[in-house]
Design an enzyme around this catalytic site. Sequence first.
Site, mmCIF file in Angstrom:
data_model
loop_
_atom_site.group_PDB
_atom_site.id
_atom_site.type_symbol
_atom_site.label_atom_id
_atom_site.label_comp_id
_atom_site.label_asym_id
_atom_site.label_seq_id
_atom_site.Cartn_x
_atom_site.Cartn_y
_atom_site.Cartn_z
ATOM 1 N N CYS A 114 0.844 -1.195 0.000
ATOM 2 C CA CYS A 114 0.000 0.000 0.000
ATOM 3 C C CYS A 114 0.885 1.253 0.000
ATOM 4 C CB CYS A 114 -0.960 -0.053 1.192
ATOM 5 S SG CYS A 114 -2.187 1.265 1.251
ATOM 6 N N ASP A 160 -8.641 -2.696 -7.955
ATOM 7 C CA ASP A 160 -8.167 -1.807 -6.891
ATOM 8 C C ASP A 160 -8.516 -0.353 -7.227
ATOM 9 O OD1 ASP A 160 -6.807 -0.396 -4.951
ATOM 10 O OD2 ASP A 160 -4.927 -1.488 -5.182
ATOM 11 N N HIS A 187 -7.887 -3.967 -3.593
ATOM 12 C CA HIS A 187 -6.779 -3.467 -2.783
ATOM 13 C C HIS A 187 -6.542 -4.387 -1.589
ATOM 14 C CE1 HIS A 187 -3.947 -0.374 -1.662
ATOM 15 N NE2 HIS A 187 -4.428 -0.354 -0.436
#
Length: 218
Positions: A114, A160, A187
């Site tokens: 991330c 995502d 995600h």
Amino acid sequence: MMTELTAADGHRLDGWIEPAIGARKGGLMILQEIFGVTDQLKGVARHYAALGYEVAIPALFDRHEKGAVIPFDQGSRGRDMMLASDLDQTMLDADAAVQALAKNGGKVGVIGFCWGGGLALRAAQVLDVGCAVAFYGTRLTQYLDRPLKAPFMAHFGSLDDHVPPEMREAAKAALPGMEVHLYDAGHAFANDARPSHVPAAANTAHARTRGFLALHIR
């Protein structure tokens, strides 16, 4: 175990160290999501330590709040700290972990998730690392201002919404050397402590990552 790292500007931060099991192959730095040095990331560290890598996870929020670990359902708090972070300072903190690992010999690889995935890209541009891997790296557009210095692999979920197709394409155009893999997932698909976890995608991405590390960290 938690230890103390010192950045080049004198800032002291925590770093989780997972010793290599068996013959040490080299070092591996893991760069956090917006949740801090979580138990889930420590589990990832144990996975790679079992393969022979000495692993370090620098606490990148320590400049804002010492020891901050954010519950997964309080993402806005972590996002605020991420947005308040200075990129150059964050890379100094990451480099403190790289230097600590390098002292024990061998090359140092990077894996980021991330926010940390975007930082892994920056690490491949500005730090002395053997390679870097990003899992669903975010905020990619701010890292497209310089070339890669180290081999770089990126894993993205096709669903995502944090990394839309146009962002991925811009990164591929700016950094033609990056190796990109796309998965039928959203995600945080590799985070096994969140509902977003997609085991098949995560397993494939980690298998590719293990091969990439074996190629470049030796």
